[in-house]
Design a protein around this motif. Structure first.
Motif, PDB file in Angstrom:
ATOM      1  N   HIS A 149      53.551  37.488  12.412  1.00 31.72           N
ATOM      2  CA  HIS A 149      53.047  36.238  11.849  1.00 31.72           C
ATOM      3  C   HIS A 149      53.905  35.885  10.640  1.00 31.72           C
ATOM      4  O   HIS A 149      54.369  36.767   9.912  1.00 31.72           O
ATOM      5  CB  HIS A 149      51.581  36.376  11.428  1.00 31.72           C
ATOM      6  CG  HIS A 149      50.663  36.507  12.591  1.00 31.72           C
ATOM      7  ND1 HIS A 149      50.328  35.441  13.403  1.00 31.72           N
ATOM      8  CD2 HIS A 149      50.019  37.572  13.104  1.00 31.72           C
ATOM      9  CE1 HIS A 149      49.528  35.850  14.353  1.00 31.72           C
ATOM     10  NE2 HIS A 149      49.318  37.149  14.192  1.00 31.72           N
ATOM     11  N   ASP A 165      54.124  35.552   7.532  1.00 28.83           N
ATOM     12  CA  ASP A 165      53.314  35.943   6.377  1.00 28.83           C
ATOM     13  C   ASP A 165      54.132  36.896   5.514  1.00 28.83           C
ATOM     14  O   ASP A 165      54.749  37.830   6.032  1.00 28.83           O
ATOM     15  CB  ASP A 165      52.043  36.639   6.874  1.00 28.83           C
ATOM     16  CG  ASP A 165      51.110  37.030   5.767  1.00 28.83           C
ATOM     17  OD1 ASP A 165      51.474  37.922   4.971  1.00 28.83           O
ATOM     18  OD2 ASP A 165      50.020  36.439   5.681  1.00 28.83           O
ATOM     19  N   VAL A 200      54.841  31.991  13.828  1.00 31.04           N
ATOM     20  CA  VAL A 200      55.344  33.358  13.911  1.00 31.04           C
ATOM     21  C   VAL A 200      56.802  33.370  13.477  1.00 31.04           C
ATOM     22  O   VAL A 200      57.468  32.326  13.440  1.00 31.04           O
ATOM     23  CB  VAL A 200      55.203  33.959  15.330  1.00 31.04           C
ATOM     24  CG1 VAL A 200      53.754  34.082  15.732  1.00 31.04           C
ATOM     25  CG2 VAL A 200      56.001  33.166  16.341  1.00 31.04           C
TER      26      VAL A 200
END
Length: 128
Positions: free
Chosen positions: A6, A8, A56
């Protein structure tokens, strides 16, 4: 070889570790491994900051006896010049032998602009 996470910031440490492990397993010098790890960190961070919700980050590592190529893709919220006009771009340029950015038109399904960043580092002197 590749990894998908992801988009992140919590995944950056793992991406750095994967890059370094691949580089050292492929018998690149520690200096090259560190440079490419730092370049990947900068590119991934830039894409993560600009990523659309739920995006992603795909990282693909390809190497042979001449070089390593790292390809990072994601979907970002704004197009045009995301990477190329940043300080990080100049930093990544100094660590790699080549870098390219391809940004597609807005994708309605993905709700953003698909971006591909690919950078290369040769083992020794760059071939002519």
């Amino acid at each position: 070889m590749g990894v998908r996470v992801h988009a992140d910031a919590g995944h950056l440490e793992m991406l750095r570790a994967v890059a370094e492990t691949i580089m050292l397993t492929a018998d690149f010098t520690i200096d090259v491994a560190i440079d490419m790890r730092v370049a990947l960190d900068q590119v991934a961070t830039t894409l993560i900051v600009a990523a659309v919700p739920g995006a992603v980050l795909d990282c693909e590592f390809r190497y042979d006896r001449l070089c390593i190529r790292i390809r990072v893709t994601s979907v970002v919220g704004s197009g045009g010049g995301l990477i190329e006009h940043s300080f990080g771009w100049h930093f990544v340029e100094s660590l790699t032998d080549s870098i390219t950015v391809d940004a597609d038109e807005f994708d309605v399904v993905q709700r953003g602009y698909p971006v591909v960043v690919e950078f290369t580092r040769f083992r020794g002197a760059q071939p002519v």
